[in-house]
Design an enzyme around this catalytic site. Sequence first.
Site, short mmCIF file in Angstrom:
data_model
loop_
_atom_site.label_atom_id
_atom_site.label_comp_id
_atom_site.label_asym_id
_atom_site.label_seq_id
_atom_site.Cartn_x
_atom_site.Cartn_y
_atom_site.Cartn_z
N ASP A 51 0.86 -1.19 0.00
CA ASP A 51 0.00 0.00 0.00
C ASP A 51 0.89 1.24 0.00
O ASP A 51 2.04 1.19 0.43
CB ASP A 51 -0.90 0.03 1.25
N ASP A 83 3.73 2.24 -4.49
CA ASP A 83 2.80 2.99 -5.34
C ASP A 83 2.61 2.12 -6.58
O ASP A 83 3.57 1.91 -7.34
CB ASP A 83 3.39 4.35 -5.70
N VAL A 84 1.42 1.61 -6.80
CA VAL A 84 1.21 0.67 -7.91
C VAL A 84 1.44 1.31 -9.28
O VAL A 84 1.59 0.60 -10.27
CB VAL A 84 -0.19 0.00 -7.86
N TYR A 135 -12.46 7.86 -13.01
CA TYR A 135 -12.63 6.61 -12.25
C TYR A 135 -13.42 5.61 -13.08
O TYR A 135 -13.03 4.44 -13.22
CB TYR A 135 -13.36 6.91 -10.94
N LYS A 193 -12.01 2.00 -14.57
CA LYS A 193 -12.55 0.70 -14.15
C LYS A 193 -13.11 -0.09 -15.34
O LYS A 193 -13.10 -1.32 -15.33
CB LYS A 193 -13.62 0.92 -13.08
N THR A 214 -16.30 1.40 2.54
CA THR A 214 -14.85 1.56 2.72
C THR A 214 -14.47 3.05 2.63
O THR A 214 -15.30 3.90 2.31
CB THR A 214 -14.07 0.82 1.61
N1 NAD Z 1 -15.84 0.93 -1.98
C1 NAD Z 1 -16.56 0.83 -3.08
O1 NAD Z 1 -17.75 1.18 -3.11
C2 NAD Z 1 -15.95 0.22 -4.31
C3 NAD Z 1 -16.81 -0.14 -5.35
C4 NAD Z 1 -16.26 -0.69 -6.51
C5 NAD Z 1 -14.89 -0.88 -6.61
N2 NAD Z 1 -14.09 -0.51 -5.58
C6 NAD Z 1 -12.65 -0.74 -5.76
O2 NAD Z 1 -12.16 -1.55 -4.72
C7 NAD Z 1 -10.75 -1.29 -4.57
C8 NAD Z 1 -10.44 -1.11 -3.10
O3 NAD Z 1 -11.01 0.11 -2.68
P1 NAD Z 1 -11.72 0.28 -1.25
O4 NAD Z 1 -13.15 0.45 -1.51
O5 NAD Z 1 -11.28 -0.80 -0.35
O6 NAD Z 1 -11.13 1.70 -0.82
P2 NAD Z 1 -10.09 2.15 0.30
O7 NAD Z 1 -9.87 3.58 0.05
O8 NAD Z 1 -10.58 1.71 1.64
O9 NAD Z 1 -8.78 1.33 -0.03
C9 NAD Z 1 -7.96 1.62 -1.14
C10 NAD Z 1 -6.52 1.39 -0.71
O10 NAD Z 1 -5.69 1.60 -1.87
C11 NAD Z 1 -4.55 2.33 -1.44
N3 NAD Z 1 -3.98 3.06 -2.57
C12 NAD Z 1 -4.49 4.13 -3.21
N4 NAD Z 1 -3.66 4.52 -4.18
C13 NAD Z 1 -2.62 3.65 -4.17
C14 NAD Z 1 -1.43 3.50 -4.95
N5 NAD Z 1 -1.14 4.37 -5.94
N6 NAD Z 1 -0.59 2.49 -4.68
C15 NAD Z 1 -0.86 1.65 -3.66
N7 NAD Z 1 -1.94 1.74 -2.88
C16 NAD Z 1 -2.80 2.72 -3.15
C17 NAD Z 1 -5.07 3.27 -0.36
O11 NAD Z 1 -4.02 3.73 0.46
C18 NAD Z 1 -6.05 2.37 0.37
O12 NAD Z 1 -5.45 1.66 1.42
C19 NAD Z 1 -10.43 -0.09 -5.43
O13 NAD Z 1 -9.85 -0.51 -6.64
C20 NAD Z 1 -11.80 0.52 -5.69
O14 NAD Z 1 -11.83 1.26 -6.87
C21 NAD Z 1 -14.58 0.02 -4.44
#
Ligand code: NAD
Length: 255
Positions: free
Chosen positions: A37, A58-59, A153, A157, A190
């Site tokens: 992360d 950083d991905v 976004y 996706k 989240t």
């Molecule tokens: N929460 C939702 O409603 C939802 C819905 C659809 C998809 N998603 C996807 O699920 C995945 C996880 O998100 P989440 O909901 O758990 O959110 P979150 O914000 O709780 O977690 C995302 C994590 O990614 C990390 N991150 C961000 N940029 C980064 C980078 N450049 N390199 C490494 N780490 C990085 C952040 O520090 C965080 O810990 C994401 O891809 C998000 O787009 C979430």
Amino acid sequence: MPDLSGKAAIVTGCASGIGAATVRRLVADGAQVLGTDLNAEAGQALCDEVGAQFLQQDVADEARWEEVVSAAVETFGRLDILVNNAGTVSSRSIGEVDMAAWSRVIAVNLTGTMLGCRAAIDAMVANTGGASGAIINISSTTAITPLPTDVGYSASKAGVRALSKSVATWYAQQGHAIRCNTVIPGATDTGILDAAEQVTPGLKAAVAATSPMNRLADPAETAAAIAFLASDECPFMTGADMLIDGGALSIHPGF
Ligand SMILES: NC(=O)c1ccc[n+]([C@@H]2O[C@H](COP(=O)([O-])OP(=O)(O)OC[C@H]3O[C@@H](n4cnc5c(N)ncnc54)[C@H](O)[C@@H]3O)[C@@H](O)[C@H]2O)c1
């Protein structure tokens, strides 16, 4: 529960939300896990708590991916599972978006996922016992029903879905037992939704109401689907989309 014993995994974005739930779930199912992360403090704390390894990453950083995969192989001796979960929002419509915001959300969500898939190839092909592995990329229902409030976004996706299918079919044609599937979460409780709510007040309740269950997903529900796809339960499943959306995309918009 899927049996992941003997398997080694990388999970990106492990510090919170779906990533943290996935690390917990994969460890509980028997896998050895390296979480990564941007947020080193929270990521390290989560991994220490559950007995996983942690690296800051950083991905979107191409060079760092080679180091992360090498570290997993050095530590575990193999790489079986890659969960490209790290993601961010830009919260800008087409009328508001600038190049910096667009480039960053594409770099993290789409390019970061591609870099992970590419970095995993050599390690998964070299696994003892023959090429094997499971890649799970996290898309979003916004790939199918995009947000007018976040053009970058939504586009990133949608790109993740197509990317996953291209990776899946390439591996299949190579004759490698390496699968790539997409998990498509709906609104999940989240931090990323909290961030979007700051910019677009009312968004959380609005997206919860899109599900006929009228609630947000618990991240553990998404992690359960990821664990299934990471397991050997269905070797014929590749290039698939797995919706975890509480029926949001299944209901006629008039009801
Ligand atoms: N929460 C939702 O409603 C939802 C819905 C659809 C998809 N998603 C996807 O699920 C995945 C996880 O998100 P989440 O909901 O758990 O959110 P979150 O914000 O709780 O977690 C995302 C994590 O990614 C990390 N991150 C961000 N940029 C980064 C980078 N450049 N390199 C490494 N780490 C990085 C952040 O520090 C965080 O810990 C994401 O891809 C998000 O787009 C979430």
